[in-house]
Design a protein around this motif. Structure first.
Motif: not given
Length: 291
Positions: A247-274
């Motif tokens: 969840p923290t990694a996903v939070r960081n990717m959401i809050h820092h879309p300017e950072n090109p070094n990470n890719v947020l997949s739909d599956e990670d987003l779904r699993e993080s919410v769960e």
């Protein structure tokens, strides 16, 4: 007539779609909900096919924590009425709508009771709201256009209905070739981003942690593994590798879309919410306003 996909509560269809025109209800069901369920057809024919099943209590929990708390639902309903009344005169309050929905006893209601309403649950709801069904109200069309999650959230407030089975009968649509299972289970990415941001923030407030690092440690202490790699972009152009909870990694990717070094997949987003929902469910007391 088309191939139907239906959502039922204790055997009574409460929402439906056909062919390519349907609303995804997959997010209402927790992981592991796909099982064999009964499909009922004309002449009392019954077949067992794959479908999604949970209890209304479980769906109510998900609704409350994914944007449909009582206050959020009231706000959404009131906004829908205001928009509707730009060209109509509907005097229906959320309290009256909710009272009508919670009056329905799904323990005794049967599909046969829906025959008068041509098996259309929305028509049945309209009959319960006859007091507000004036010529200028446009009640029938309002109910048809209303976000169905609002209706379901109101139904979930009847305690006696909580243990009853909620089922999503999707297999006929798959077998007919209108959709693949993946079409039904894809996430709405924008909605999930909002849900994740909201839930992460509410949990952080509940934990009393003022920093992301401190809250990440709290999540780890509540059973979430710190195993997700995240690349932090520094102001000098360097990158610092970090390992956090998902969840923290996903939070960081959401809050820092300017950072090109990470890719947020739909599956990670779904699993993080769960994973956040699992943490909430294990809390000794509910989050404020979400009981």
């Amino acid at each position: 007539m088309g191939t139907e996909i239906t959502l039922s509560l204790n055997g009574v269809d409460i929402d439906y779609g056909k062919n390519r025109y349907w609303k995804s209800h997959h997010w209402l069901f927790p992981p592991g909900s796909l099982t064999d369920i009964e499909y009922r057809y004309a002449n009392d024919a019954v077949e067992t096919k794959p479908g999604f099943q949970t209890t209304l209590n479980e769906t109510g929990f998900r609704l409350r924590h994914l944007g449909y708390s009582l206050q959020e639902t009231r706000t959404k309903f009131d906004a829908a009425v205001r928009r509707w009344n730009r060209t109509a005169d509907l005097q229906l309050s959320f309290e009256d709508f909710r009272s009508a929905l919670t009056s329905i006893d799904f323990g005794t209601l049967t599909p046969a009771d829906m025959k008068t309403f041509i098996w259309d649950f929305r028509s049945y709801v309209r009959s319960l709201l006859a007091t507000w069904d004036t010529d200028d109200a446009g009640l029938e069309d309002f109910i048809a256009s209303l976000d169905f999650a609002i209706t379901l959230r109101a139904l979930a407030d009847r305690a006696a209905s909580g243990p009853l089975p909620l089922r999503w009968h999707h297999q006929d649509l798959v077998e007919s070739g209108w959709v693949a299972l993946e079409d039904l289970t894809d996430i709405d990415r924008q909605t999930y981003v909002i849900d994740h941001t909201r839930l992460y923030g509410r949990l952080q407030d509940h934990a009393g942690k003022t920093t992301v690092k401190g809250f990440d440690a709290w999540l780890a202490g509540n059973g979430l593994p710190k195993m997700t790699a995240y690349s932090k972009a520094n102001s000098d152009g360097t990158v610092t590798p970090e390992t956090t909870t998902l969840p923290t990694a996903v939070r960081n990717m959401i809050h820092h879309p300017e950072n090109p070094n990470n890719v947020l997949s739909d599956e990670d987003l779904r699993e993080s919410v769960e994973s956040l929902l699992r943490v909430v469910k294990a809390l000794p007391t509910p989050l404020p306003g979400l009981a």
